[in-house]
Design an enzyme around this catalytic site. Sequence first.
Site, PDB file in Angstrom:
ATOM      1  N   SER A   1       0.970  -1.838  -0.626  1.00 61.64           N
ATOM      2  CA  SER A   1       0.233  -0.464   0.216  1.00 61.64           C
ATOM      3  C   SER A   1       0.698   0.708   0.092  1.00 61.64           C
ATOM      4  O   SER A   1       1.760   0.922   0.291  1.00 61.64           O
ATOM      5  CB  SER A   1      -0.509   0.044   1.269  1.00 61.64           C
TER       6      SER A   1
ATOM      7  N   TYR B   1      -3.081  -0.594  10.456  1.00 59.63           N
ATOM      8  CA  TYR B   1      -2.421  -0.898   9.488  1.00 59.63           C
ATOM      9  C   TYR B   1      -1.449  -0.618   8.673  1.00 59.63           C
ATOM     10  O   TYR B   1      -0.729  -1.322   7.416  1.00 59.63           O
ATOM     11  CB  TYR B   1      -4.529  -0.165   8.410  1.00 59.63           C
TER      12      TYR B   1
END
Length: 287
Positions: free
Chosen positions: A139, A152
Amino acid sequence: MDKKIVLITGTNSGFGWLTAHSVAASGHKVYATMRHTNGKNADKAEALSQVKNITVLDVSLTDETSVKNAFDTIIAKEGTIDVLVNNAGGAMFGVAESSTTEDVQRMLDINMIAPWRLMKLAIPYMRKQSEGLIINISSGWGRFSAPFAVVYAASKFGLEGLSEGLHYELRPLGVDVTIIQPGAFPTEMSQKIQFGSDTSVVDEYKAIADVPGKMGTARDQMFETANPDPQDVADAVVKLINMPKGQRPLRTVVDPTTGEFIKRANEAVNVEYGNILTAFGMKGLLN
């Protein structure tokens, strides 16, 4: 083009669903994993099973036995594995302090330990044939840790840490390890976001309580302007698979909204990373 045996995780939706279709359409043999193939994902499993070149496997990636059984099934049928795409993952947002130790462990299990579990099984076969490819879907938050995405981001930092070192460690043995860094895309993941379990602390953050809403508004505005297409991530996977061994980049940014920021950060870090390896006598691994 050589037909490759490709294992893709998290194929019931989003990037994984599109990637399974795209890789199969390119002529490769795909083993597509998901959970609950006889339950909530039965329709998805059935639909994917009807696609040429795709076999669906029911796998719980945080279960050692489930993963090993699936891997053994592939080896029994194909004798090896050529490409591993670690796509499955989870997202957790909200005030970081609201995350319990168990919450953090769950994110690490899904986003870092599960990919490693599969890599540990795949690497010996790839080494033996002096050829293989591991693609880890990270990501943009694997480069920057953002407020309200701390846990995250930490899990994606961990995945990137595994991937970056392995890229240089395995390349001399004929195995490529690469990272794809997607930005924000309108996928089903937004419907599966997890939040910290310790809600008792949330009221203590009233001073910045409006920030998550502003983040959401900014994201929606970027979606309207850039109209990001999740298919771009699937296309990036196919491109990496079809590239010659040894020529695949460590990181591929797929992000029409904030991707230029990520690319510039990657380039800057890459320069200093080379200096670090050189300082520790590992310059030869850079080439």
